[in-house]
Write an enzyme that holds these catalytic residues in place. Sequence first.
Site, mmCIF file in Angstrom:
data_model
loop_
_atom_site.group_PDB
_atom_site.id
_atom_site.type_symbol
_atom_site.label_atom_id
_atom_site.label_comp_id
_atom_site.label_asym_id
_atom_site.label_seq_id
_atom_site.Cartn_x
_atom_site.Cartn_y
_atom_site.Cartn_z
ATOM 1 N N LEU A 19 -0.740 11.640 0.279
ATOM 2 C CA LEU A 19 -1.484 10.438 -0.025
ATOM 3 C C LEU A 19 -1.794 10.373 -1.490
ATOM 4 C CD1 LEU A 19 -4.075 11.546 2.532
ATOM 5 C CD2 LEU A 19 -2.126 10.105 3.054
ATOM 6 N N SER A 388 5.426 6.858 -4.449
ATOM 7 C CA SER A 388 4.348 6.323 -3.614
ATOM 8 C C SER A 388 3.930 7.352 -2.586
ATOM 9 C CB SER A 388 4.804 5.045 -2.900
ATOM 10 O OG SER A 388 5.438 5.348 -1.669
ATOM 11 N N ASP A 389 2.872 7.047 -1.877
ATOM 12 C CA ASP A 389 2.516 7.827 -0.707
ATOM 13 C C ASP A 389 3.049 7.115 0.526
ATOM 14 O OD1 ASP A 389 1.473 9.821 0.851
ATOM 15 O OD2 ASP A 389 -0.520 9.728 0.016
ATOM 16 N N TRP A 390 2.790 7.712 1.656
ATOM 17 C CA TRP A 390 3.337 7.313 2.960
ATOM 18 C C TRP A 390 2.974 5.866 3.312
ATOM 19 C CZ3 TRP A 390 6.121 10.697 6.124
ATOM 20 C CH2 TRP A 390 6.312 10.318 7.457
#
Length: 864
Positions: A19, A388-390
């Site tokens: 994240l 990016s994160d998930w």
Amino acid sequence: MPSSVSADWMSLLLVASMLLAGCADTRSTTDPGAPMADDSPTDSTLETEAVGQTGQQADPDGRRMPLGRDVSLLNSVEPPVEASVRSSEAFAQRMLRDSAATRVDNVDAKVDSLLAEMTLEEKVGQMTQLTLSTVSKEAHEDNPTAIRDHELDPEKLRDVVVDHHVGSILNVAGQAFSVGHWAEVMRQIQRTATEETRLGIPVLYGIDAVHGANYTREAVLFPQNQGLAATWNPALAQETAAITARDVRASGIPWNFAPVLDMGREPRWPRLYETFSEDTHLTTVMGLGLLRGYQGPDVSASTRVAATLKHYVGYSAPESGRDRTPARMSDIEMREHHLAPFEAAVEAGAKSIMINSGEVNGVPAHASSYLLQDVLRDELGFEGVAVSDWLDVKKLVNVHHVAANEREATKMAVMAGMDMSMVPTDLSFYDHLLSLVRDGEVPESRINEAVRRILRLKFEVGLFQDPLRGLEQSEQVGSSRDRRVSLQAARESVTLLRNRETDESDEALLPLSDGQDVLVTGPTAHSMQSLHNGWSYTWQGGGAAQNMFPDGRPTLMEAVRERVRPEGMTYVPGATLTAPERMNEAVEAAREADVAVVALGEGAYAETPGNLEDMALPDPQRTLLRRIAETGTPVALVLIQGRPRLLNDTADRPEAILTAYNPGPEGGQALMEVLYGDVNPSGHLPYTYPRSAGNMTTYDRKYSENQDQQGGMSGFTPLFPFGHGLSYTRFDYSDLAVSRDSMTTGALQEGGTVEVHVTVTNDGERRGQDVVQLYLSDLVASVTPSVKELARFAKVDLAPGESTRLSFTLSRDDFSFVGREGRPVVEPGDFRLRVEGLDESIRLTGERVGMENGQGRVSVLSSE
């Protein structure tokens, strides 16, 4: 046409990754009512509650290990890593001087040559990252706690890597793999990428290895970052990261999503255990140690990996305390605390950053050109990859509501500065970005910029030379020395918070003696899940992780049993994490015991599933503690938890309190050794342990936060202060001295320094380690100053009667703060230096001096 992959695979299990966090100023750039191009792909953003990662959560009651296991204690007398760090700043400066490089020649020329050959489709594919499940055969979920077989699906793999040119894959398919299976997976993926694609570009594989190679079954795991920080030993943290890097590379993976540089200033936050500290200096120094351990002097080496700073930036400060909820903070707060560790790590050569999954001041970080371009690139000079994160591009639509659809969200994130999208389960990003470039809404120059960074990283880690570099080291994974390093880290992390005299004697309760009959009780006493927490074999640390914990490692209860033999110990659970269990029996056993070891705390969790409704330990745990204490038997409370959970009305009952954070697989032995005095505790709190929910203030508070209800200034009353930690020996501090009592701001600006000296003596009867902490207070400033801030620390190891004299060097940056203009300034005035109970003063005279953010340029600022 839209790819069929997205519709077919959207239902696959989403597994662990990571994240992030940030802030900026971006608005919707597309009229929601405007028609899209006729060939625009279908929007795959789901109107569903499943807006984040999914995966089996750990049992909220906790899970105990089976009784009667065959365990043994590790014989490790001499620590494998030197325990002393003479100056935190000297360590940090060494990390900055020796920033990571690569031995791969002519990287930029090679990148430019390759980029010139690439089609638009190949470029956009490089910016796309999918999870391993999208190229795997479907897993059987009949028994989620079972260790499952995994197999790649060659057709799906070709569709993703060959037909859609995807340049990055991440994650595991639900649970950790053996190092041998990782080799099989990597060989198949890289063979497909290098032999079946037009340009033969290897796949950049990424993984979350945050406390060891936690998705490789044979790897040794270490304390979570919070526990590492409690050692105050950055050299030890560096070694744990170096072992992690070797094990990750031995699994065929060149890219690690660590270290976490989020500040741990919000104790409710469920990812607190992944952070180092509430203090900026401690976080920065420990973070630099891990960064150096991961990347080394040559990131292309077969024992090193590219590191990822996460989560840039502000993610860890949600106003609600709940994961991925809004952070609201001033630019001064952002720069003074949250940005500083990232700035240092960028200077030290970090190869990538992961973007904050949340929003700051109303702007999602993924949509923030201010954070991703103005600050990260222009001020800090970061040249690496921003991933990016998930799911976070999709979340701009269905969580943050700053984009009307996924096409608009894709444009927003890419133009803000995101280089790679962790999509992670479909090809929607690929389809939308191709359409946006073809329609002229995203310039190809921006695509080239992002792909150039991605290709540079692939060259720098040596993928083009050998995409399977490191696999030859598989035999080193899980070595006996790795275990001893893990045990040393666990030993040095255990923090003795209280050690009172008992009613029966004038001696402190700890250390215990072998002749005492001991009761061991509590929900964390026989739990490997509690010792490890999340990101341990599975994302949440539950499910199949219960069957993957290494054989022979003892829990706390088992370690005590090995020490005193079964006849000297009684074990009764007393409670689960959330409910009584044989509590009456535990109370009766306490009446018969000489001492009760009560182990409380938390189970395993990660990210949003770890959100709390109440910071207090659940009532059944506190009831167990209260009832055991009421028997009159002395109590040693052991806390095994990822956050400083409140003890409320039971806080003053135990005679002794130890906190172990999440110490990892060797934590049971380490705790036992501290309880019985085989190890002299040396851990010190990396955070302030709050007494109540109404006063969870960090140590570097403002003076106004000292106010009490009676109108005085004694309102800051934590249960235990930041930096606190007791020992079984005594340390005496003396002869604090400064090299000068005054200095001009101009002299500071020109490189002048202040030398601080202090003598530390072991005045006790046994060898011990202590953490020397130097604090600096700015007594008057144009922005309200903190009561005190940690400026330097050292960890010393002294024999009985031995003394050492430490020297710390303070420079301009130590006397500066972020001023009203949002820039660092140094102001004339009085400062106080403190070490333990000693203090000295220094006065700065002259002009008020300011610097540009990230530039070090000087300007004289007029007085306000």
